[in-house]
Design an enzyme around this catalytic site. Structure first.
Site, PDB file in Angstrom:
ATOM      1  N   HIS A 160       1.068  -2.812   9.331  1.00  0.00           N
ATOM      2  CA  HIS A 160       2.494  -3.039   9.085  1.00  0.00           C
ATOM      3  C   HIS A 160       3.387  -2.477  10.194  1.00  0.00           C
ATOM      4  CE1 HIS A 160       2.107  -4.660   5.004  1.00  0.00           C
ATOM      5  NE2 HIS A 160       1.176  -3.748   4.793  1.00  0.00           N
ATOM      6  N   HIS A 174       0.832  -1.199   0.000  1.00  0.00           N
ATOM      7  CA  HIS A 174       0.000   0.000   0.000  1.00  0.00           C
ATOM      8  C   HIS A 174       0.872   1.257   0.000  1.00  0.00           C
ATOM      9  CE1 HIS A 174      -3.369  -2.506   0.328  1.00  0.00           C
ATOM     10  NE2 HIS A 174      -4.136  -1.764   1.130  1.00  0.00           N
TER      11      HIS A 174
END
Length: 263
Positions: free
Chosen positions: A215, A156
């Site tokens: 993340h 992303h």
């Protein structure tokens, strides 16, 4: 009017890389400190993630394709007085930037998958009477309802930063484009321009959500650095060369005449 001034003249384009890096650093700090409130955006199945981010490159490609085609052709015909054939060739050359972007997207995502498979292992409870199985990839692990633990570079952060920077580079063509105020072409280009601006805001917002909710810091930092490196390597290095898709503003002298986008 403000969007044209800010984006076409490069103020946002110059500052966005620093902003993205700051978002990663501050967002990760908030995430690690458990200071981020619970919101629907932390669910990967939220509509913005499912219908926009998951197909971010398709949205970017779908809007940039007509925008580059129309603005490049108009610029070639009206500003540089090219003939039809040469204008079409210039359009095709500029559209090849989208092929380069597609290649960058594909190669980087494949690299991320390779790194995650190379560095990971599967956490799964072995069935009674069966020896533990060695899993070679995340896909195999998930097929047996396991959890794959590997270094997951943030796709992303990579894709959203790359798409946002690419859009800002391409809309810079408006600085040199002159279009009649009452032209239908002007309306179409304005609609595409506003749509690209809106899409860029979604990409930056979802980039912020990724920094806050998903993340590890190193995975996000590496993702955005790869995205910014891909942008810099193409638009700041390769596209300055003769044998390349070229920049949105063709390598021709504008010193003899100043052009502006009609307000």
């Amino acid at each position: 009017r403000w969007l044209r001034a800010a984006l076409a003249r490069g103020r946002v384009r110059r500052r966005l890389p620093v902003l993205l890096l700051a978002i990663v650093i501050l967002g990760s700090a908030l995430k690690d400190s458990d200071l981020v409130p619970d919101t629907p955006l932390q669910n990967k199945r939220n509509p913005l993630n499912v219908y926009f981010v998951k197909v971010a490159w398709a949205w970017t490609l779908w809007l940039l394709l007509p925008f580059i085609t129309l603005t490049t052709y108009q610029l070639a015909r009206s500003t540089f007085l090219y003939g039809r054939t040469k204008s079409v060739l210039l359009v095709l050359r500029r559209l090849s930037a989208l092929l380069v972007g597609t290649a960058v997207w594909y190669l980087c995502t494949e690299l991320f998958v390779y790194v995650e498979n190379l560095t990971g292992e599967c956490s799964i409870q072995a069935k009674p009477g069966q020896p533990p199985r060695l899993y070679a990839s995340k896909r195999e692990c998930h097929q047996d309802s396991g959890v794959w633990n590997g270094f997951d570079i943030s796709g992303h952060c990579f894709l959203l930063s790359y798409c946002a920077m690419m859009i800002l580079e391409e809309v810079a063509v408006l600085e040199a484009l002159s279009i009649d105020h009452n032209s239908r072409l002007r309306v179409v280009i304005n609609v595409l321009f506003v749509s690209l601006c809106f899409l860029t805001m979604i990409w930056v917002f979802m980039f912020l959500c990724t920094a806050l909710y998903f993340h590890d810091f190193s995975q996000k930092l590496l993702g955005v650095l790869i995205g910014l490196s891909a942008w810099y390597g193409t638009y700041r290095l390769w596209y300055l060369k003769p044998f390349s898709p070229g920049l949105p503003l063709p390598n021709m002298s504008l010193s003899s005449k100043k052009y502006s986008y009609s307000r």
